[in-house]
Design an enzyme around this catalytic site. Sequence first.
Site, PDB file in Angstrom:
ATOM      1  N   ASN A 250      34.175  26.183  16.985  1.00  0.00           N
ATOM      2  CA  ASN A 250      35.192  27.225  17.054  1.00  0.00           C
ATOM      3  C   ASN A 250      35.206  27.695  18.503  1.00  0.00           C
ATOM      4  OD1 ASN A 250      36.867  29.403  16.694  1.00  0.00           O
ATOM      5  ND2 ASN A 250      35.393  30.635  15.554  1.00  0.00           N
ATOM      6  N   GLY A 251      36.356  27.670  19.159  1.00  0.00           N
ATOM      7  CA  GLY A 251      36.430  28.093  20.563  1.00  0.00           C
ATOM      8  C   GLY A 251      37.186  27.071  21.389  1.00  0.00           C
TER       9      GLY A 251
ATOM     10  N   GLU B 190      54.476  48.749  13.712  1.00  0.00           N
ATOM     11  CA  GLU B 190      53.607  48.099  12.730  1.00  0.00           C
ATOM     12  C   GLU B 190      54.427  47.542  11.567  1.00  0.00           C
ATOM     13  OE1 GLU B 190      50.727  47.044  12.640  1.00  0.00           O
ATOM     14  OE2 GLU B 190      50.136  46.928  10.543  1.00  0.00           O
TER      15      GLU B 190
ATOM     16  N   HIS C 135      70.382  51.748  23.302  1.00  0.00           N
ATOM     17  CA  HIS C 135      70.164  51.023  24.559  1.00  0.00           C
ATOM     18  C   HIS C 135      69.941  49.536  24.311  1.00  0.00           C
ATOM     19  CE1 HIS C 135      70.120  54.849  26.557  1.00  0.00           C
ATOM     20  NE2 HIS C 135      69.207  55.276  25.712  1.00  0.00           N
TER      21      HIS C 135
ATOM     22  N   LYS D 103      43.112  35.367  11.073  1.00  0.00           N
ATOM     23  CA  LYS D 103      42.650  36.743  10.917  1.00  0.00           C
ATOM     24  C   LYS D 103      41.923  37.246  12.152  1.00  0.00           C
ATOM     25  CE  LYS D 103      41.687  40.447   8.488  1.00  0.00           C
ATOM     26  NZ  LYS D 103      42.794  41.403   8.422  1.00  0.00           N
TER      27      LYS D 103
ATOM     28  N   GLU E 221      55.163  38.973  10.316  1.00  0.00           N
ATOM     29  CA  GLU E 221      53.940  38.192  10.050  1.00  0.00           C
ATOM     30  C   GLU E 221      53.999  37.486   8.703  1.00  0.00           C
ATOM     31  OE1 GLU E 221      49.771  39.990  11.510  1.00  0.00           O
ATOM     32  OE2 GLU E 221      50.913  41.378  10.292  1.00  0.00           O
TER      33      GLU E 221
ATOM     34  N   CYS F 114      38.946  29.485  13.806  1.00  0.00           N
ATOM     35  CA  CYS F 114      38.331  28.518  12.905  1.00  0.00           C
ATOM     36  C   CYS F 114      37.170  29.165  12.145  1.00  0.00           C
ATOM     37  CB  CYS F 114      37.789  27.341  13.690  1.00  0.00           C
ATOM     38  SG  CYS F 114      38.984  26.674  14.844  1.00  0.00           S
TER      39      CYS F 114
ATOM     40  N   LYS G  56      54.317  43.726  10.516  1.00  0.00           N
ATOM     41  CA  LYS G  56      53.925  43.315   9.150  1.00  0.00           C
ATOM     42  C   LYS G  56      54.987  42.398   8.558  1.00  0.00           C
ATOM     43  CE  LYS G  56      50.722  44.035   8.777  1.00  0.00           C
ATOM     44  NZ  LYS G  56      49.572  44.557   9.411  1.00  0.00           N
TER      45      LYS G  56
ATOM     46  N   TRP H 258      42.005  26.142  13.011  1.00  0.00           N
ATOM     47  CA  TRP H 258      43.236  26.748  13.523  1.00  0.00           C
ATOM     48  C   TRP H 258      43.434  26.082  14.877  1.00  0.00           C
ATOM     49  CZ3 TRP H 258      45.012  29.536  17.725  1.00  0.00           C
ATOM     50  CH2 TRP H 258      46.207  30.236  17.553  1.00  0.00           C
TER      51      TRP H 258
ATOM     52  N   ARG I 119      40.369  32.482   8.071  1.00  0.00           N
ATOM     53  CA  ARG I 119      40.143  32.415   9.516  1.00  0.00           C
ATOM     54  C   ARG I 119      40.978  31.325  10.189  1.00  0.00           C
ATOM     55  NH1 ARG I 119      35.641  35.109  11.278  1.00  0.00           N
ATOM     56  NH2 ARG I 119      35.748  33.860  13.158  1.00  0.00           N
TER      57      ARG I 119
HETATM   58  C1  G6P Z   1      45.078  39.047  14.553  1.00  0.00           C
HETATM   59  C2  G6P Z   1      45.290  39.520  13.132  1.00  0.00           C
HETATM   60  C3  G6P Z   1      45.834  40.945  13.132  1.00  0.00           C
HETATM   61  C4  G6P Z   1      44.911  41.861  13.932  1.00  0.00           C
HETATM   62  C5  G6P Z   1      44.657  41.335  15.343  1.00  0.00           C
HETATM   63  C6  G6P Z   1      43.544  42.107  16.028  1.00  0.00           C
HETATM   64  O1  G6P Z   1      46.299  38.911  15.193  1.00  0.00           O
HETATM   65  O2  G6P Z   1      46.179  38.676  12.444  1.00  0.00           O
HETATM   66  O3  G6P Z   1      45.911  41.411  11.797  1.00  0.00           O
HETATM   67  O4  G6P Z   1      45.492  43.123  14.019  1.00  0.00           O
HETATM   68  O5  G6P Z   1      44.252  39.974  15.289  1.00  0.00           O
HETATM   69  O6  G6P Z   1      42.360  41.908  15.281  1.00  0.00           O
HETATM   70  P1  G6P Z   1      41.106  42.846  15.322  1.00  0.00           P
HETATM   71  O7  G6P Z   1      40.106  42.183  14.437  1.00  0.00           O
HETATM   72  O8  G6P Z   1      40.660  42.912  16.750  1.00  0.00           O
HETATM   73  O9  G6P Z   1      41.519  44.191  14.824  1.00  0.00           O
END
Ligand code: G6P
Length: 617
Positions: free
Chosen positions: A100-101, A490, A513, A612, A497, A2, A494, A74, A27
């Site tokens: 937030n939390g 990755e 496998h 994020k 996501e 949040c 990506k 969120w 966020r």
């Molecule tokens: C979330 C974000 C990712 C990020 C991860 C870790 O899942 O969507 O993009 O890699 O958190 O975030 P950090 O700020 O610890 O790199």
Amino acid sequence: MCGIVGYVGQQKAASIIVEALRRLEYRGYDSAGVAVLQDGGIAFAKKAGRVEVMAKVAAQRHFTGTTGIGHTRWATHGGVTDANAHPHISSDGKFALIHNGVIENYSQIKKFLLTKGYTFLSETDTEVLCNLVAYHYAKEIADNNGHNRLLESVRKALRHVEGTYGIAVLCVDFPGEMVAARKASPLILGVGDGEYLLASDASALISRTRNVVYLKDGELVHVTTANFSIITLDQADVSPVVDRITWSIADAELNGYGTFMEKEIFEQPQALENTMRGRFAEDGSTAQFGGLNLSAAEFRQVDRLAFCACGTAWHACLVAEHLIERFARLPVEVDYASEFRYRNSPLDRRTLFFVMSQSGETIDTLGALREAKRTGYRVLAINNVVGSSIAREADGGIYQHVGPEIGVASTKAFTSQLLLGAMVALYLGRLRDMSFNDGVQYVEALKGVPDLVRQILKGAPHIQAVAKRYAKATDFLFLGRLSLFPIALEGALKLKEISYIHAEGYPAAEIKHGPIALITDKCPSVFLVPKGEIFNKIVSSMQEIKARKGPVIAIATEGSELPPGLADEVIRIPDCHEAVLPIVASIPVQLLSYYIALERGCDVDKPRNLAKSVTVE
Ligand code: G6P
């Protein structure tokens, strides 16, 4: 997670808050709300959906109050509904609170409050906390102990709370005042010209001030129109330190790009230059870092490294593992931060512990850092956000210096983490058995990365054309080996996501496998194909896919000769040093995912269900 905003000043608070929420929306973006103190009461608007939906409602209500709070949500407790959106109002109508939390013991507190006559309109833990503040406020009037009653009732309520929080609270009896507090959720106080702003991160307040106070865990701030003061939960006074944000508002704006993700992909050459700046030794053979707080002699004592991170940063750690083992000949272990915390992993006395986190606020990574410190380890952090919780709690660290990353899917922060992993490998290698000449070559290769990235970015239209041809696929495989295996992971992350296509990353030889069972003419495989000793092995894996009619997209280094007809699409990357290959290979992977998501009409900056910065466990 949040996003939180607060304002105390002379201007109309609501429009300032809505503007700040727009900047914080990355966020969390399932609902939003704003509340201001006016006419002796609380006026508010809250709506499920994006900030814009709520902003329209707020605009119609013509808020005039000059003290206010706002929130982007969120969801953790309770569905995405207007009633569950923040701010929450206490049932006596006196308090508005944003949070937030997660309040873990909210159900016991709720039961207690129900017996005291408090009522609830939502399913959230936040409304429980809001009423708990109201309960203590009512008691506080009765106790009449001379302290500021608003501050005291928040402080007392928080002493009964288990869990995590960043909160801001308003009370109708205290116009022009706000109390905020944090435990494991970021909160920053902006000290402006005749006004104070509160926010979960700096991007929300930088348009009004660059002077900020980073609140620490267990601190409460009491803000009035004239000043502010900070105390701890145990009522100790705290002397605030005012820091200055070094980046500018332009860094947090689109500057002509269509999305933040696109902007952040295309600003990688500059971002990588900023990450390296001033970090090579004068003799040109090794890296140097200012903030590690560990001498070369102490580094020589290290005989093992452990890395913890989440998400994309975890992939960067896997590349660091490969490079450190390869160039510094030190064993490295990489853990998901969330697993490490509860795994009771045996760490040797001479293990050096690293955490990696763009935001520096990811709760699992912060938890891993604390767990490692608790058991006596020195913890170093690779982190982008200056003043973040992780940066402050680590024993030393390296800032990424890539400026704010707003797109939810990490791009420039990831390649900068790859670069720093490569630089740590160089530094450790040169302390051990890497020769001067090898060091010089390595440094030259790192310095050349921004230009290699520029070169690949010029090929974006070709990658976009490839993306268009495969955008309708429902499954994708990403396959790579050695240091490019994490890039395959990755790539898959990506793509899923931001485009919601199911994708998996695998070491190329592992397809037989299991994953090969997925192969049809509708499931493309993206192969990362470097020149060198494993080239022929990867070509064999490509043959296995081709034999089963799977489309093959090869991201291959220049000069590697692929058998004719084997790959349906070829995206070329420059031939380069092993230490920079993962960075170079990341760029087409990012662009491919980005253009596929765009083609499918997805909101790449705010993908569904994601946030994020993940500040809940
Ligand atoms: C979330 C974000 C990712 C990020 C991860 C870790 O899942 O969507 O993009 O890699 O958190 O975030 P950090 O700020 O610890 O790199």
